[in-house]
Design a protein around this motif. Sequence first.
Motif, PDB file in Angstrom:
ATOM      1  N   ARG A  16      22.509  23.682  31.103  1.00  0.00           N
ATOM      2  CA  ARG A  16      21.208  23.239  31.624  1.00  0.00           C
ATOM      3  C   ARG A  16      20.377  22.650  30.505  1.00  0.00           C
ATOM      4  O   ARG A  16      20.551  23.031  29.349  1.00  0.00           O
ATOM      5  CB  ARG A  16      20.431  24.433  32.207  1.00  0.00           C
ATOM      6  CG  ARG A  16      21.082  25.035  33.413  1.00  0.00           C
ATOM      7  CD  ARG A  16      20.276  26.258  33.892  1.00  0.00           C
ATOM      8  NE  ARG A  16      21.114  27.087  34.739  1.00  0.00           N
ATOM      9  CZ  ARG A  16      21.343  26.839  36.031  1.00  0.00           C
ATOM     10  NH1 ARG A  16      20.770  25.803  36.621  1.00  0.00           N
ATOM     11  NH2 ARG A  16      22.132  27.625  36.726  1.00  0.00           N
ATOM     12  N   ASN A  17      19.465  21.751  30.850  1.00  0.00           N
ATOM     13  CA  ASN A  17      18.553  21.218  29.833  1.00  0.00           C
ATOM     14  C   ASN A  17      17.331  22.124  29.725  1.00  0.00           C
ATOM     15  O   ASN A  17      17.242  23.149  30.409  1.00  0.00           O
ATOM     16  CB  ASN A  17      18.184  19.756  30.134  1.00  0.00           C
ATOM     17  CG  ASN A  17      17.350  19.608  31.385  1.00  0.00           C
ATOM     18  OD1 ASN A  17      16.852  20.588  31.937  1.00  0.00           O
ATOM     19  ND2 ASN A  17      17.181  18.376  31.843  1.00  0.00           N
ATOM     20  N   LEU A  23      23.169  20.268  34.156  1.00  0.00           N
ATOM     21  CA  LEU A  23      23.722  18.989  33.718  1.00  0.00           C
ATOM     22  C   LEU A  23      25.228  18.925  33.925  1.00  0.00           C
ATOM     23  O   LEU A  23      25.787  17.878  34.231  1.00  0.00           O
ATOM     24  CB  LEU A  23      23.423  18.757  32.232  1.00  0.00           C
ATOM     25  CG  LEU A  23      21.943  18.769  31.813  1.00  0.00           C
ATOM     26  CD1 LEU A  23      21.828  18.677  30.304  1.00  0.00           C
ATOM     27  CD2 LEU A  23      21.191  17.626  32.471  1.00  0.00           C
ATOM     28  N   ALA A  64      17.703  21.032  20.029  1.00  0.00           N
ATOM     29  CA  ALA A  64      18.422  19.755  19.887  1.00  0.00           C
ATOM     30  C   ALA A  64      19.170  19.708  18.551  1.00  0.00           C
ATOM     31  O   ALA A  64      20.315  19.244  18.493  1.00  0.00           O
ATOM     32  CB  ALA A  64      17.442  18.591  19.993  1.00  0.00           C
ATOM     33  N   LEU A 125      23.234  13.695  25.366  1.00  0.00           N
ATOM     34  CA  LEU A 125      22.495  14.959  25.317  1.00  0.00           C
ATOM     35  C   LEU A 125      21.651  15.100  24.050  1.00  0.00           C
ATOM     36  O   LEU A 125      21.055  16.145  23.812  1.00  0.00           O
ATOM     37  CB  LEU A 125      23.464  16.146  25.439  1.00  0.00           C
ATOM     38  CG  LEU A 125      24.247  16.206  26.753  1.00  0.00           C
ATOM     39  CD1 LEU A 125      25.257  17.339  26.723  1.00  0.00           C
ATOM     40  CD2 LEU A 125      23.301  16.384  27.928  1.00  0.00           C
ATOM     41  N   GLN A 128      17.772  16.892  23.304  1.00  0.00           N
ATOM     42  CA  GLN A 128      17.497  17.871  24.352  1.00  0.00           C
ATOM     43  C   GLN A 128      17.806  19.286  23.893  1.00  0.00           C
ATOM     44  O   GLN A 128      18.806  19.524  23.217  1.00  0.00           O
ATOM     45  CB  GLN A 128      18.386  17.593  25.578  1.00  0.00           C
ATOM     46  CG  GLN A 128      18.180  16.231  26.180  1.00  0.00           C
ATOM     47  CD  GLN A 128      18.616  16.217  27.640  1.00  0.00           C
ATOM     48  OE1 GLN A 128      18.213  17.049  28.433  1.00  0.00           O
ATOM     49  NE2 GLN A 128      19.441  15.248  27.987  1.00  0.00           N
ATOM     50  N   ASN A 129      16.935  20.219  24.270  1.00  0.00           N
ATOM     51  CA  ASN A 129      17.271  21.628  24.113  1.00  0.00           C
ATOM     52  C   ASN A 129      18.239  21.959  25.239  1.00  0.00           C
ATOM     53  O   ASN A 129      18.053  21.506  26.367  1.00  0.00           O
ATOM     54  CB  ASN A 129      16.028  22.500  24.250  1.00  0.00           C
ATOM     55  CG  ASN A 129      15.015  22.202  23.164  1.00  0.00           C
ATOM     56  OD1 ASN A 129      15.358  21.674  22.106  1.00  0.00           O
ATOM     57  ND2 ASN A 129      13.769  22.526  23.425  1.00  0.00           N
ATOM     58  N   LEU A 130      19.269  22.724  24.942  1.00  0.00           N
ATOM     59  CA  LEU A 130      20.299  22.995  25.937  1.00  0.00           C
ATOM     60  C   LEU A 130      20.519  24.497  26.071  1.00  0.00           C
ATOM     61  O   LEU A 130      20.450  25.222  25.079  1.00  0.00           O
ATOM     62  CB  LEU A 130      21.629  22.361  25.504  1.00  0.00           C
ATOM     63  CG  LEU A 130      21.633  20.833  25.339  1.00  0.00           C
ATOM     64  CD1 LEU A 130      22.981  20.384  24.812  1.00  0.00           C
ATOM     65  CD2 LEU A 130      21.315  20.145  26.659  1.00  0.00           C
TER      66      LEU A 130
END
Length: 160
Positions: A16-17, A23, A64, A125, A128-130
């Motif tokens: 997920r983001n 995602l 990120a 990606l 983005q924080n994931l």
Amino acid sequence: MNISKHTVASFHYTLRNGEGLELESSRGDQPTAYLHGASNIIPGLEAALEGKAAGDYVEVTLSAEEAYGQRREGAVQRVPVKHLIYRGKLRPGTTVQMNTQHGGIPVTVIKVGRHTAEVDTNHPLAGQNLSFEIDIVDVRAATSEEISHGHAHGAGGHQH
Ligand code: ZN
């Protein structure tokens, strides 16, 4: 067996983001297999899986920087369409593989011309924080062939 250098782990994941939007997910499909300690997966994820065993559930949130890095300015390139690998029609906004001298990399299509396309070479990606929700399915010793190749073979791994 616990995940450590020279083991092959397979796992199911949901990615997920930062906003919680899903995602990617391997659930309902084949689990992903990787060779631990060989940089097959992003460093933050590899560190979070170290020492875990089959049946373990792991939740990890990566900045990120710990995942695919920040987006770079000036990463947009015009490239010949024949360097892109895609099925069907090339559409702006989609992610396709681009052949480079270092192998295929994922790029995002911005504009499509007749013979060339404008692509953004930032990883889709990047920036983005994931967060990953992971269920470890199996952990086994790597074969000497896998260790020499630097990746996992068989189901969910590298197919030659
Ligand atoms: Zn191999």
